[in-house]
Every structure is written in C-alpha cells, then in structure tokens.
Design an enzyme around this catalytic site. Structure first.
Site, short mmCIF file in Angstrom:
data_model
loop_
_atom_site.label_atom_id
_atom_site.label_comp_id
_atom_site.label_asym_id
_atom_site.label_seq_id
_atom_site.Cartn_x
_atom_site.Cartn_y
_atom_site.Cartn_z
N TYR A 1 -3.15 -0.51 -12.65
CA TYR A 1 -2.53 -1.79 -13.00
C TYR A 1 -3.55 -2.66 -13.72
CZ TYR A 1 1.50 -0.94 -9.95
OH TYR A 1 2.65 -0.43 -9.39
N GLU B 1 2.11 4.98 -11.56
CA GLU B 1 2.30 3.52 -11.56
C GLU B 1 1.35 2.91 -12.58
OE1 GLU B 1 2.33 1.49 -7.73
OE2 GLU B 1 3.29 3.22 -6.77
N ASN C 1 1.99 8.42 -1.05
CA ASN C 1 1.76 7.34 -2.03
C ASN C 1 0.59 6.50 -1.57
OD1 ASN C 1 2.61 5.31 -4.20
ND2 ASN C 1 2.61 4.05 -2.35
N GLU C 2 -0.35 6.26 -2.44
CA GLU C 2 -1.50 5.40 -2.13
C GLU C 2 -1.95 5.60 -0.69
OE1 GLU C 2 -0.89 1.34 -3.52
OE2 GLU C 2 -0.97 2.02 -5.60
N GLN D 1 7.87 -1.82 -12.99
CA GLN D 1 8.93 -0.98 -12.51
C GLN D 1 10.14 -1.18 -13.41
OE1 GLN D 1 9.68 -0.80 -8.33
NE2 GLN D 1 7.53 -0.96 -7.75
N GLU E 1 11.58 1.22 -7.12
CA GLU E 1 11.26 1.15 -5.69
C GLU E 1 12.22 0.20 -4.99
OE1 GLU E 1 7.18 0.07 -4.95
OE2 GLU E 1 7.44 0.13 -2.77
O1 AHR Z 1 4.58 -1.27 -7.57
C1 AHR Z 1 4.33 -2.08 -6.47
C2 AHR Z 1 3.38 -1.44 -5.47
O2 AHR Z 1 2.12 -1.25 -6.07
C3 AHR Z 1 3.74 -0.06 -5.01
O3 AHR Z 1 4.66 -0.08 -3.97
C4 AHR Z 1 2.44 0.48 -4.52
O4 AHR Z 1 2.37 1.89 -4.60
C5 AHR Z 1 1.42 -0.20 -5.43
O5 AHR Z 1 0.36 -0.72 -4.73
#
Ligand code: AHR
Length: 511
Positions: free
Chosen positions: A249, A303, A175-176, A353, A25
């Site tokens: 995450y 992600e 995205n999100e 990432q 990103e």
């Molecule tokens: O990976 C960092 C951020 O985490 C991304 O931009 C977003 O999609 C997520 O909340």
C-alpha cells in the site's frame, strides 16, 4: 523532445490477465450496498447484484476477484454463508471494532461464484488459516470443487442449488498471517501452510495454492519463511505452492494531504512511493530465486493501492471509503506499468478494493454508481491482458522536489508496451504537474503503422475526480491520429495517463 524506446526483439513475457485483478472484502460498503443490493431491492440488479456495476465491470474484463478478505477471512466460517439466506446467522465482522457493523452473511460462496460468473472473472478465495482448522479449510475446497454427488459436501452444494462443481482454482491459504492473521512468526505460518497445503491438495490437486508473503515493512519474512520451508521438507513432501503473495500500500496518514487537497510536493511524494513497488517486487523475486530456486513461484500482489487514513482523511462514507482523483489515476497507471514490465514474475495482482473502499473502481450507494478515475485507468490498460510485454524505456530528466526537508526525485514518465494480434499497446504516465511531454517513438526490431488511436485521461486540476455530485468530471477522451510527417510522436499531457494503440509488425515479416 524525449524518446520512448521500444525493443521488439526483447520480450519480457506474457502479461498474465490476472495482473488486472480485483479484491472484494466484507469491509465497510464493499459487499453490502456496494456489490449487493439484494433480490428485493428497487435498485436494478441481477440475482441481487447491482446491475450497472456488473455491466461496467464486465466491460473491462476483470480476470479474477479475491474474496472474502483480507482480514475478514481470518474469522470467516464459510458454513455461515451457505444455505437459505433467511436462515444464515448474523456474526461479528472482523471490522466490527472499526465501524460497528455485523455480518449478515447474505453474500456467501454461491453468491460470490455467481458474481464472478456474471462479470466473467475467476474466483480467488482466501481461506481462514487463523481461527479454523485445516480440515475445515479443506472442506471448503471440497464443497466448492468435488464432482456432482461425489461426497456429502458435494450433495450439500447441490441441495443449495449448485450440482456442478464451482471449480475454484485459486486459494490463498491465509492472509497477512504476520499481522491480523494471527501475528505468527514465519516458522509458525510455514507449519500452518504445510498442513493446509497438503490437505487441500489431497481433495483438489489442480488447485493453485498461494502462500501468505511479506509486505514492504517486513521484507525479511520471505527469507525466514523459505528457510523454514527448505529445512522442514524434502522436495517430494513439500506442500503445493503456485504463488507467493505480497501486499503493498501507499498509506497516507496525513503527510500526503487528503484525497482532494494536496500540495505539489505531496503529489510527487505520493507517486514516488507508488513507484516503490518496483524495487519491492524485484527484491522479493530475488529472495525467491535465492531461497526457493527452481520452484518458479508466481508473485501475487493481492493487495495494492493508495490508502488515505488518519488525520485529514475525508470520512464521508463507509469505512475506508475514499474518492479517487487524478492522483489515484497516476498511482494506478504507474503500478500497472510496473507490473507489465515485471510480468515474468508478477502473475496476479488485486487492487484494493473494488467498490467504496481504498482505491476503488466504483463508488456506489442507493441507486447511484460512479466510475472512478481508477476504473478508467483499468479500462485503458485492459488491452495488455494476455499480450507480450516488450522492453521499453523513456529518456528525460527526473523531476526534483523537496519533501519534509529532503531532496527527492521522481521519473517524469512511466511506460510499458505490449503486443497482441498485430496491435501494439503503449501506456504512459506523465507525472509532471507543469509540463506536457512530446515523446518521439523509436521502435527496434519492427515497424509501427501510420496511424494510432490515442486515449487520454486528464483533468483541468489534478485534484479532480468523479463523485456522486460530478460523476463524469474526469473522462477519457479518444482520438484517431495520423503521425505528423510520418514520424511517430506522442503528446502526453501533464498529470495524465495515456494509452496509444497502433498496428505493428516485427522486422522479419513484411510490413
Ligand atoms: O484492504 C484492507 C485491509 O488491508 C485488508 O483486510 C488487510 O489484508 C490489509 O491490511
């Protein structure tokens, strides 16, 4: 001694190579200084991309790279990133409020396609479904994929040096969108998805379009999205959907220590949270089966990673930059084993990432490059790509610990097994901080060879990792072994990730 059972008569499915995918990103030091040093840099580069990183990444066969975000995608105008680089505009980066950086747009569509080709990966572009129109989204698909000379946008691509289409197959439509991507309701987003999907398909029917799905804090998004989807559309009017994305995450707001300093209980709790991706994937797959039966949608975990933020985070680099230790190695090993074991549903995943950000494979600044423990785990697991996953399980007690006053348990061992071209690949994670494990290997429905190649990633202390000061503090070690007394037995050291490969044959063929 515990046992590792592998059932060669029960295939889970083919492990899609894309499970070993990446994410880059425009955030902090991922693109600039991380991947891109520029064509005039003294740092060795290929067309502006850091040469050593290109070579090291290529060596582990990255199948797919998601770009340009993340949240960054939600204010991205793809037209800012094409044409002569010295004429590109400087714009506000989505993350400006966090690190004050603007966006130079030096890396845009042509550069990213070039990077993907250099490392042998497919591009997976995330399209802005928040602040641009569906027509502009469709135009990006057209710019990338229309045959040479077919339209004005195809000719513009040619003018910028690429007459042949890029054939970008994977497109994330948003995205999100429940959060940074417009804070939409599932109904709002479903409307958007319909328009984007239909328009993009009209210009590139072979595209694999991916809808924005849930993260683990809003699992119900999925049911509501598909209820709307089913209500709104009859089957022959549905927008195309190859996959449905999930984000997962393991956030650490300080309660799990920091990157380099954590207690035994924080270690186990981190790993227990990482293993939480399995029930999440199972739950989401069940929702798809219930709400979108027969659609055979791919789950795309685009992600994932261990993300240290908040108090205690060692803010020593760019935004969200963090070091990896053995804890990250085990998170990667657990997660990738879980994806292998659910490869009938999970068809792509992208660790967050690639460089200098969250659970990176690389740290890179100036002329220095570090391969993190996460890189080494990806290297050890790459043999699973495209292989057939078999059912496996380990026996043994769970480990008990106390976290914030509550009794918790975590598996001692995580495993997955796959076969390809006569070679069986087993990957193992021993979560225990105290005990090495001796595993006796029991294989149903076939036989393994007399010897094996064993690679071990471990460290003298579990909080060690590779850094600019000590770039090779933790390195995998490989040895050839002959099974002791002909009995396949694998030693998995405490707090380690292990890969074993051995020849194998199924029972109905002669060994
Ligand atoms: O990976 C960092 C951020 O985490 C991304 O931009 C977003 O999609 C997520 O909340």
């Amino acid at each position: 001694m515990a046992t590792l059972w592998i059932d060669l008569t029960t295939e889970i499915g083919r492990i899609h190579p894309n499970i070993y995918g990446h994410f880059a990103e425009h955030l902090g030091g991922v693109i600039y200084d991380g991947l891109w040093v520029g064509e005039t840099s003294l740092v060795p580069h290929i067309h502006g991309f850091r040469k050593e990183l290109v070579e090291k990444l290529r060596a582990i066969h990255p199948p797919v790279i998601r770009w340009p975000g993340g949240c960054f995608a939600e204010t991205y105008d793809w037209r800012d990133g094409i044409g002569p680089r010295d004429k590109r505009p400087e714009t506000v980066n989505w993350w400006y409020n966090d690190d004050g950086r603007t966006e130079s747009n030096q890396v845009g569509t042509h550069e990213m396609v070039d990077f993907c080709r250099l490392v042998g990966a497919e591009p997976y572009f995330a399209l802005n479904a928040t602040s641009k129109t569906p027509l502009e989204g469709r135009n990006w698909v057209e710019y990338c994929n229309m045959p040479k000379g077919a339209t004005t946008l195809a000719r513009l691509r040619e003018e910028h040096g690429s007459p042949e289409p890029f054939s970008v197959k994977y497109w994330g439509l948003g995205n999100e969108n429940w959060g940074g991507g417009g804070a939409m309701t599932p109904e709002d987003y479903c409307e958007k998805y319909r328009t984007y999907g239909i328009l993009c398909k009209s210009v590139y029917p072979e595209g694999r379009y991916i809808a924005c799905g849930a993260n683990d804090s809003i699992p119900g998004w999925t049911e509501e999205f598909f209820e709307t989807y089913n209500r709104m559309y009859t089957e022959n009017r549905r927008p195309p959907m190859y996959g449905y994305s999930l984000h997962y995450y393991v956030p650490n707001f300080g309660e799990l220590g920091n990157e380099k300093s954590f207690t035994e209980d924080q270690w186990y709790e981190t790993l227990r949270r990482a293993r939480g991706i399995e029930p999440f994937v199972v739950q989401q797959a069940a929702m798809l089966d219930a709400k979108a039966p027969g659609n055979n949608l791919a789950l795309i975990v685009d992600e994932w990673g261990l993300w240290h933020r908040g108090p205690g985070h060692l803010e020593t680099g760019d935004l969200f930059e963090q070091e990896s230790t053995m804890r990250e190695a085990l998170v990667a090993g657990i997660t990738l084993n879980i994806f292998n074991n659910h490869c009938d549903r999970v068809k792509m995943a992208n660790v967050a990432q690639l460089v200098n950000c969250i659970q990176s494979l690389f740290l890179a600044h100036g002329d220095q490059l570090v391969l993190t423990t996460t890189y080494h785990v990806f290297a050890m697991f790459q043999r699973h790509q495209g292989a057939t996953a078999y059912e496996s399980r380990t026996t043994g007690e769970k480990i008990s610990y106390t976290f914030q006053g509550e009794e918790q348990k975590i598996e001692h061992m995580f495993a997955s097994a796959s076969g390809k071209e006569g070679s069986l690949c087993i990957t193992l994670v021993n979560t225990s901080l105290q005990e090495d494990a001796e595993l006796s290997l029991e294989v149903f429905g076939g036989q393994v060879g007399q010897t094996a190649t064993v690679t071990v990633l471990r460290a003298s202390e579990e909080n060690r990792g590779n850094s600019f000061e000590e770039p090779e503090a933790v390195m995998p070690v490989t040895e050839e072994i002959v099974w002791r007394e002909g009995v396949p037995t694998i030693t998995v050291p405490r707090a380690s990730v292990v890969q074993v490969t051995t020849e194998y044959k199924l029972s109905d063929s002669e060994y």
